[in-house]
Scaffold this motif. Structure first.
Motif, PDB file in Angstrom:
ATOM      1  N   THR A   1     -59.392 -36.800 -21.821  1.00  0.00           N
ATOM      2  CA  THR A   1     -58.893 -37.515 -22.990  1.00  0.00           C
ATOM      3  C   THR A   1     -59.137 -36.730 -24.276  1.00  0.00           C
ATOM      4  O   THR A   1     -60.010 -35.858 -24.345  1.00  0.00           O
ATOM      5  CB  THR A   1     -59.557 -38.896 -23.114  1.00  0.00           C
ATOM      6  OG1 THR A   1     -60.982 -38.723 -23.201  1.00  0.00           O
ATOM      7  CG2 THR A   1     -59.222 -39.767 -21.915  1.00  0.00           C
TER       8      THR A   1
ATOM      9  N   GLN B   1     -55.623 -44.553 -17.776  1.00  0.00           N
ATOM     10  CA  GLN B   1     -54.362 -44.579 -17.041  1.00  0.00           C
ATOM     11  C   GLN B   1     -54.612 -44.945 -15.587  1.00  0.00           C
ATOM     12  O   GLN B   1     -55.717 -44.795 -15.085  1.00  0.00           O
ATOM     13  CB  GLN B   1     -53.652 -43.234 -17.115  1.00  0.00           C
ATOM     14  CG  GLN B   1     -54.409 -42.098 -16.454  1.00  0.00           C
ATOM     15  CD  GLN B   1     -53.790 -40.735 -16.725  1.00  0.00           C
ATOM     16  OE1 GLN B   1     -52.674 -40.608 -17.214  1.00  0.00           O
ATOM     17  NE2 GLN B   1     -54.532 -39.675 -16.405  1.00  0.00           N
TER      18      GLN B   1
ATOM     19  N   VAL C   1     -58.503 -44.792 -24.283  1.00  0.00           N
ATOM     20  CA  VAL C   1     -57.271 -44.568 -23.535  1.00  0.00           C
ATOM     21  C   VAL C   1     -57.625 -44.361 -22.065  1.00  0.00           C
ATOM     22  O   VAL C   1     -58.644 -43.738 -21.738  1.00  0.00           O
ATOM     23  CB  VAL C   1     -56.489 -43.367 -24.109  1.00  0.00           C
ATOM     24  CG1 VAL C   1     -57.281 -42.069 -23.997  1.00  0.00           C
ATOM     25  CG2 VAL C   1     -55.129 -43.239 -23.439  1.00  0.00           C
TER      26      VAL C   1
ATOM     27  N   TYR D   1     -59.025 -37.731 -28.578  1.00  0.00           N
ATOM     28  CA  TYR D   1     -58.831 -38.760 -29.596  1.00  0.00           C
ATOM     29  C   TYR D   1     -58.676 -38.142 -30.966  1.00  0.00           C
ATOM     30  O   TYR D   1     -59.363 -37.169 -31.308  1.00  0.00           O
ATOM     31  CB  TYR D   1     -60.029 -39.712 -29.631  1.00  0.00           C
ATOM     32  CG  TYR D   1     -60.159 -40.571 -28.395  1.00  0.00           C
ATOM     33  CD1 TYR D   1     -60.848 -40.115 -27.279  1.00  0.00           C
ATOM     34  CD2 TYR D   1     -59.599 -41.838 -28.344  1.00  0.00           C
ATOM     35  CE1 TYR D   1     -60.961 -40.888 -26.139  1.00  0.00           C
ATOM     36  CE2 TYR D   1     -59.715 -42.635 -27.219  1.00  0.00           C
ATOM     37  CZ  TYR D   1     -60.390 -42.145 -26.118  1.00  0.00           C
ATOM     38  OH  TYR D   1     -60.500 -42.926 -24.997  1.00  0.00           O
TER      39      TYR D   1
ATOM     40  N   LEU E   1     -50.126 -46.425 -18.507  1.00  0.00           N
ATOM     41  CA  LEU E   1     -51.055 -45.969 -19.537  1.00  0.00           C
ATOM     42  C   LEU E   1     -51.620 -47.188 -20.250  1.00  0.00           C
ATOM     43  O   LEU E   1     -50.900 -48.175 -20.455  1.00  0.00           O
ATOM     44  CB  LEU E   1     -50.316 -45.077 -20.530  1.00  0.00           C
ATOM     45  CG  LEU E   1     -51.080 -44.539 -21.732  1.00  0.00           C
ATOM     46  CD1 LEU E   1     -52.068 -43.456 -21.289  1.00  0.00           C
ATOM     47  CD2 LEU E   1     -50.105 -43.977 -22.766  1.00  0.00           C
ATOM     48  N   TYR E   2     -52.883 -47.110 -20.630  1.00  0.00           N
ATOM     49  CA  TYR E   2     -53.523 -48.224 -21.328  1.00  0.00           C
ATOM     50  C   TYR E   2     -54.184 -47.752 -22.615  1.00  0.00           C
ATOM     51  O   TYR E   2     -54.580 -46.600 -22.738  1.00  0.00           O
ATOM     52  CB  TYR E   2     -54.609 -48.859 -20.443  1.00  0.00           C
ATOM     53  CG  TYR E   2     -54.095 -49.393 -19.141  1.00  0.00           C
ATOM     54  CD1 TYR E   2     -54.267 -48.679 -17.961  1.00  0.00           C
ATOM     55  CD2 TYR E   2     -53.442 -50.626 -19.086  1.00  0.00           C
ATOM     56  CE1 TYR E   2     -53.794 -49.174 -16.748  1.00  0.00           C
ATOM     57  CE2 TYR E   2     -52.972 -51.127 -17.880  1.00  0.00           C
ATOM     58  CZ  TYR E   2     -53.142 -50.398 -16.719  1.00  0.00           C
ATOM     59  OH  TYR E   2     -52.664 -50.884 -15.531  1.00  0.00           O
ATOM     60  N   LEU E   3     -54.329 -48.700 -23.545  1.00  0.00           N
ATOM     61  CA  LEU E   3     -55.127 -48.467 -24.738  1.00  0.00           C
ATOM     62  C   LEU E   3     -55.953 -49.720 -24.990  1.00  0.00           C
ATOM     63  O   LEU E   3     -55.397 -50.774 -25.320  1.00  0.00           O
ATOM     64  CB  LEU E   3     -54.259 -48.150 -25.960  1.00  0.00           C
ATOM     65  CG  LEU E   3     -55.045 -47.839 -27.235  1.00  0.00           C
ATOM     66  CD1 LEU E   3     -55.802 -46.502 -27.074  1.00  0.00           C
ATOM     67  CD2 LEU E   3     -54.117 -47.754 -28.453  1.00  0.00           C
TER      68      LEU E   3
ATOM     69  N   SER F   1     -54.740 -39.140 -26.492  1.00  0.00           N
ATOM     70  CA  SER F   1     -53.933 -38.610 -25.400  1.00  0.00           C
ATOM     71  C   SER F   1     -54.781 -38.531 -24.143  1.00  0.00           C
ATOM     72  O   SER F   1     -56.020 -38.534 -24.202  1.00  0.00           O
ATOM     73  CB  SER F   1     -53.388 -37.229 -25.759  1.00  0.00           C
ATOM     74  OG  SER F   1     -54.455 -36.324 -25.987  1.00  0.00           O
TER      75      SER F   1
ATOM     76  N   TRP G   1     -50.875 -42.260 -27.070  1.00  0.00           N
ATOM     77  CA  TRP G   1     -50.577 -43.397 -27.923  1.00  0.00           C
ATOM     78  C   TRP G   1     -50.489 -42.921 -29.369  1.00  0.00           C
ATOM     79  O   TRP G   1     -51.307 -42.118 -29.816  1.00  0.00           O
ATOM     80  CB  TRP G   1     -51.660 -44.468 -27.820  1.00  0.00           C
ATOM     81  CG  TRP G   1     -51.647 -45.237 -26.541  1.00  0.00           C
ATOM     82  CD1 TRP G   1     -52.459 -45.064 -25.460  1.00  0.00           C
ATOM     83  CD2 TRP G   1     -50.779 -46.324 -26.224  1.00  0.00           C
ATOM     84  NE1 TRP G   1     -52.140 -45.963 -24.479  1.00  0.00           N
ATOM     85  CE2 TRP G   1     -51.110 -46.760 -24.920  1.00  0.00           C
ATOM     86  CE3 TRP G   1     -49.753 -46.985 -26.899  1.00  0.00           C
ATOM     87  CZ2 TRP G   1     -50.454 -47.822 -24.288  1.00  0.00           C
ATOM     88  CZ3 TRP G   1     -49.091 -48.035 -26.270  1.00  0.00           C
ATOM     89  CH2 TRP G   1     -49.448 -48.450 -24.977  1.00  0.00           C
TER      90      TRP G   1
ATOM     91  N   CYS H   1     -46.135 -45.490 -27.009  1.00  0.00           N
ATOM     92  CA  CYS H   1     -46.632 -44.538 -26.030  1.00  0.00           C
ATOM     93  C   CYS H   1     -45.607 -43.418 -25.886  1.00  0.00           C
ATOM     94  O   CYS H   1     -44.416 -43.588 -26.183  1.00  0.00           O
ATOM     95  CB  CYS H   1     -46.943 -45.186 -24.693  1.00  0.00           C
ATOM     96  SG  CYS H   1     -45.540 -45.690 -23.711  1.00  0.00           S
TER      97      CYS H   1
END
Length: 124
Positions: free
Chosen positions: A55, A69, A67, A57, A76-78, A48, A34, A93
């Motif tokens: 992950t 997935q 983040v 950050y 993909l989520y945030l 990422s 993201w 994204c």
């Protein structure tokens, strides 16, 4: 070519939460991320995630953003909590393929595929 479609943005109040989603059309990547871009500012990395759920950050994003997935659905989520007015930006994204897991970081040059973005506006 991977197509990415973001959703979940909106206008919220400071302190609220939002969850952004990004649906990928193909499963040919092993790294997603993201990014965000505020008006008049450069695009900056948020977080990422490698296919194995490792992950990474950006330092300024640690603590309030998460983040994640779903590999089964290529999504993909945030999760964004305790939003602040300075979080107002268009969130993008991105997807790519890296030869080594340590290369999966929220750096722009890692990602050849990008979505169109979703706007997040946080008012005080």
């Amino acid at each position: 070519q991977v197509q990415l479609v973001e959703s979940g943005g909106g206008s919220v109040q400071a302190g609220d939460s939002l969850r952004l989603s990004c649906a990928a059309s193909l499963d040919t990547y092993n790294c997603m991320a993201w990014f965000r871009q505020a008006p008049g500012k450069e695009r900056e990395g948020v977080a990422s995630i490698h296919k194995d759920d490792t992950t990474n950050y950006a330092d300024s994003m640690k603590g309030r953003f998460t983040v994640s997935q779903d590999n089964a659905s290529n999504t993909l989520y945030l999760q964004m909590n305790s939003l602040k007015p300075e979080d107002t930006a268009r969130y993008y994204c991105a997807a790519g393929r890296v030869p080594y897991k340590w290369m999966c970081t929220p750096q722009i040059n890692v990602y050849p595929y990008w979505g169109q973005g979703t706007q997040v506006t946080v008012s005080s």
